[in-house]
Design a protein around this motif. Structure first.
Motif, PDB file in Angstrom:
ATOM      1  N   ALA A   1      10.138  -6.945  -1.057  1.00 55.83           N
ATOM      2  CA  ALA A   1       9.608  -7.708  -2.178  1.00 55.83           C
ATOM      3  C   ALA A   1       8.869  -8.877  -1.554  1.00 55.83           C
ATOM      4  O   ALA A   1       8.130  -8.647  -0.589  1.00 55.83           O
ATOM      5  CB  ALA A   1      10.717  -8.136  -3.134  1.00 55.83           C
TER       6      ALA A   1
ATOM      7  N   GLY B   1       9.399  -2.027  -0.684  1.00 52.67           N
ATOM      8  CA  GLY B   1       8.736  -1.678   0.560  1.00 52.67           C
ATOM      9  C   GLY B   1       9.377  -2.437   1.712  1.00 52.67           C
ATOM     10  O   GLY B   1      10.384  -3.120   1.546  1.00 52.67           O
TER      11      GLY B   1
ATOM     12  N   ASN C   1      -0.669  -6.877  -7.103  1.00 54.99           N
ATOM     13  CA  ASN C   1       0.207  -5.692  -7.166  1.00 54.99           C
ATOM     14  C   ASN C   1       0.051  -5.003  -8.521  1.00 54.99           C
ATOM     15  O   ASN C   1      -0.015  -3.778  -8.607  1.00 54.99           O
ATOM     16  CB  ASN C   1       1.661  -6.100  -6.949  1.00 54.99           C
ATOM     17  CG  ASN C   1       1.955  -6.420  -5.508  1.00 54.99           C
ATOM     18  OD1 ASN C   1       1.238  -5.979  -4.605  1.00 54.99           O
ATOM     19  ND2 ASN C   1       2.995  -7.196  -5.273  1.00 54.99           N
TER      20      ASN C   1
ATOM     21  N   SER D   1       0.813  -1.229   0.000  1.00 59.01           N
ATOM     22  CA  SER D   1       0.000   0.000   0.000  1.00 59.01           C
ATOM     23  C   SER D   1       0.839   1.268   0.000  1.00 59.01           C
ATOM     24  O   SER D   1       0.410   2.295  -0.511  1.00 59.01           O
ATOM     25  CB  SER D   1      -0.888  -0.017   1.245  1.00 59.01           C
ATOM     26  OG  SER D   1      -0.065  -0.164   2.400  1.00 59.01           O
ATOM     27  N   THR D   2       2.067   1.215   0.535  1.00 58.74           N
ATOM     28  CA  THR D   2       2.844   2.447   0.722  1.00 58.74           C
ATOM     29  C   THR D   2       3.096   3.227  -0.567  1.00 58.74           C
ATOM     30  O   THR D   2       2.978   4.446  -0.582  1.00 58.74           O
ATOM     31  CB  THR D   2       4.178   2.137   1.425  1.00 58.74           C
ATOM     32  OG1 THR D   2       3.900   1.403   2.618  1.00 58.74           O
ATOM     33  CG2 THR D   2       4.944   3.392   1.772  1.00 58.74           C
TER      34      THR D   2
ATOM     35  N   ARG E   1       1.617 -11.443  -5.966  1.00 55.49           N
ATOM     36  CA  ARG E   1       0.869 -12.453  -5.215  1.00 55.49           C
ATOM     37  C   ARG E   1       0.260 -13.437  -6.208  1.00 55.49           C
ATOM     38  O   ARG E   1       0.038 -13.086  -7.359  1.00 55.49           O
ATOM     39  CB  ARG E   1      -0.243 -11.772  -4.399  1.00 55.49           C
ATOM     40  CG  ARG E   1       0.297 -10.856  -3.280  1.00 55.49           C
ATOM     41  CD  ARG E   1       0.339  -9.399  -3.671  1.00 55.49           C
ATOM     42  NE  ARG E   1       0.868  -8.576  -2.594  1.00 55.49           N
ATOM     43  CZ  ARG E   1       0.130  -7.831  -1.776  1.00 55.49           C
ATOM     44  NH1 ARG E   1      -1.179  -7.876  -1.893  1.00 55.49           N
ATOM     45  NH2 ARG E   1       0.682  -7.110  -0.847  1.00 55.49           N
TER      46      ARG E   1
ATOM     47  N   ASP F   1       7.677  -8.120  -7.214  1.00 51.40           N
ATOM     48  CA  ASP F   1       7.039  -9.365  -6.766  1.00 51.40           C
ATOM     49  C   ASP F   1       5.546  -9.322  -7.075  1.00 51.40           C
ATOM     50  O   ASP F   1       5.003  -8.271  -7.421  1.00 51.40           O
ATOM     51  CB  ASP F   1       7.273  -9.594  -5.274  1.00 51.40           C
ATOM     52  CG  ASP F   1       6.540  -8.577  -4.402  1.00 51.40           C
ATOM     53  OD1 ASP F   1       6.131  -8.962  -3.287  1.00 51.40           O
ATOM     54  OD2 ASP F   1       6.379  -7.421  -4.820  1.00 51.40           O
TER      55      ASP F   1
ATOM     56  N   HIS G   1      10.526  -8.170   5.897  1.00 50.00           N
ATOM     57  CA  HIS G   1      10.614  -8.662   4.522  1.00 50.00           C
ATOM     58  C   HIS G   1      10.602  -7.492   3.545  1.00 50.00           C
ATOM     59  O   HIS G   1      10.157  -6.394   3.866  1.00 50.00           O
ATOM     60  CB  HIS G   1       9.483  -9.641   4.203  1.00 50.00           C
ATOM     61  CG  HIS G   1       8.153  -9.023   3.899  1.00 50.00           C
ATOM     62  ND1 HIS G   1       7.137  -8.928   4.821  1.00 50.00           N
ATOM     63  CD2 HIS G   1       7.660  -8.439   2.758  1.00 50.00           C
ATOM     64  CE1 HIS G   1       6.082  -8.346   4.277  1.00 50.00           C
ATOM     65  NE2 HIS G   1       6.377  -8.031   3.025  1.00 50.00           N
TER      66      HIS G   1
ATOM     67  N   LYS H   1       5.425   1.220  11.132  1.00 53.28           N
ATOM     68  CA  LYS H   1       6.729   0.747  10.647  1.00 53.28           C
ATOM     69  C   LYS H   1       7.901   1.223  11.522  1.00 53.28           C
ATOM     70  O   LYS H   1       9.040   0.864  11.272  1.00 53.28           O
ATOM     71  CB  LYS H   1       6.932   1.234   9.201  1.00 53.28           C
ATOM     72  CG  LYS H   1       5.940   0.659   8.175  1.00 53.28           C
ATOM     73  CD  LYS H   1       6.218  -0.797   7.870  1.00 53.28           C
ATOM     74  CE  LYS H   1       5.119  -1.424   7.040  1.00 53.28           C
ATOM     75  NZ  LYS H   1       5.050  -0.915   5.662  1.00 53.28           N
TER      76      LYS H   1
HETATM   77  C1  6PG Z   1       3.916  -6.968  -1.469  1.00 51.27           C
HETATM   78  C2  6PG Z   1       5.137  -6.120  -1.419  1.00 51.27           C
HETATM   79  C3  6PG Z   1       5.731  -6.160  -0.036  1.00 51.27           C
HETATM   80  C4  6PG Z   1       5.363  -4.827   0.580  1.00 51.27           C
HETATM   81  C5  6PG Z   1       5.492  -4.840   2.089  1.00 51.27           C
HETATM   82  C6  6PG Z   1       5.001  -3.539   2.702  1.00 51.27           C
HETATM   83  O1  6PG Z   1       3.630  -7.577  -2.485  1.00 51.27           O
HETATM   84  O2  6PG Z   1       3.207  -6.946  -0.481  1.00 51.27           O
HETATM   85  O3  6PG Z   1       5.967  -6.165  -2.419  1.00 51.27           O
HETATM   86  O4  6PG Z   1       7.080  -6.360   0.042  1.00 51.27           O
HETATM   87  O5  6PG Z   1       6.187  -3.825   0.035  1.00 51.27           O
HETATM   88  O6  6PG Z   1       4.708  -5.907   2.552  1.00 51.27           O
HETATM   89  O7  6PG Z   1       3.633  -3.428   2.412  1.00 51.27           O
HETATM   90  P1  6PG Z   1       2.807  -2.101   2.791  1.00 51.27           P
HETATM   91  O8  6PG Z   1       3.353  -0.993   1.951  1.00 51.27           O
HETATM   92  O9  6PG Z   1       1.387  -2.409   2.436  1.00 51.27           O
HETATM   93  O10 6PG Z   1       3.027  -1.853   4.258  1.00 51.27           O
END
Ligand code: 6PG
Length: 290
Positions: A179, A171, A108, A66-67, A98, A96, A177, A230
């Protein structure tokens, strides 16, 4: 330049455990998400224009989550940024994906399409999507690696046997974690393949993700994190005692490039007060970050 001095930490002195050769780390802290998005958008435009001048095109891997959503919308809808990004010379890839179809709420690609691609004239941008909908994530990963090889090889954009992205946006998850390189997951040990289907027991699925050799071969990596939620993980990774921890994000160690942590004040809240004062910037100053 209005921005207050940014702590540029040369290799070897980084709070991230472990040396980085021929690379630099910058930690930039912004007053809020608006200033953070503006600063990253200015950087995106500068890197894109430079890459097009030097190599004829700009290759960027986008982050999910989401960021970065506000950043994507800003690039495509703000008059200045929309006019400044060399869209037709930009190749969009993904860090990456899902295991879902592109129109799924968790996709994504779907998120970026809604925020950015759909705001632009059809056919303007070149998008290399990860086919998360494939029943076999291993096959989706292999196809994406083939797509990368078909693009980076013939265009001479490889280095040391891996693709060299101009920019990779990443992110940060609450567990450290980035990616889809999650703690205790098999992909953390991958040293040859560019893309893998990474089994994440906690999510009971396999995510398709670029691997560390590809991330660490980039010219520029921007690690973006925002919001109070965060703060603890940012402090764990960037705080003084970070040497003791081995979060996946700490394995982003560029061999020859610049890694920038671009944080808002809330995400940096547990970092030393002195550090925040030294790195905080105002929206006006963000204007000059290009
Ligand atoms: C994904 C991202 C993952 C994401 C982090 C932070 O597919 O979810 O690539 O690495 O950047 O989980 O997620 P938020 O920005 O939603 O906190």
């Amino acid at each position: 330049m209005a921005i207050s001095p940014t702590a540029q930490i040369k290799s070897g002195a980084s709070p991230d455990a472990g040396p980085e050769v021929g690379s630099s780390i910058r930690v930039e802290i912004f007053a809020d998400a608006v200033a953070q998005d503006m600063a990253i958008a200015h950087l995106f435009v500068r890197l894109a224009q430079e890459a097009v001048v030097r190599r004829g095109r700009f290759t960027v891997a986008l982050s999910g989550g989401s960021t970065p959503k506000g950043l994507y919308a800003l690039l495509a809808t703000d008059r200045h940024f929309r006019a400044s990004v060399p869209w037709s010379k930009t190749e969009f890839f993904f860090g990456d994906e899902r295991p879902v179809p592109p129109d799924h709420a968790e996709s994504n690609y779907g998120m970026v399409k809604a925020a950015m691609f759909a705001q632009l004239p059809a056919g303007l941008v070149h998008v290399h999507r990860i086919s998360g909908e494939r029943p076999d994530p291993g096959e989706a990963a292999a196809r994406y690696e083939a797509d990368l090889r078909d693009f980076f090889g013939p265009h001479g954009l490889m280095e040391a046997g891996f693709p060299r992205f101009d920019l990779i946006l990443l992110g940060l998850g609450l567990d450290g974690h980035t990616a889809s390189l999650f703690p205790d997951s098999p992909a953390l040990r991958e040293s040859e393949r560019w893309v893998v289907a990474n089994r994440v027991d906690r999510l009971n699925c396999s995510r398709i993700t670029l691997t560390f050799p590809v991330l660490n071969n980039a010219r520029e990596v921007v690690l973006l994190a925002g919001g109070t939620a965060k703060a603890a993980i940012v402090a764990a990774v960037l705080g003084q005692d970070a040497a003791a921890s081995i979060y996946p994000v700490q394995r982003v160690k560029l061999t020859n490039g610049t890694k920038r942590w671009m944080l808002d004040r809330a995400a940096a809240a547990q970092l030393g007060a002195g550090e925040i004062a030294a790195h905080t910037t105002t929206p006006e100053a963000a204007e000059n970050t290009g």
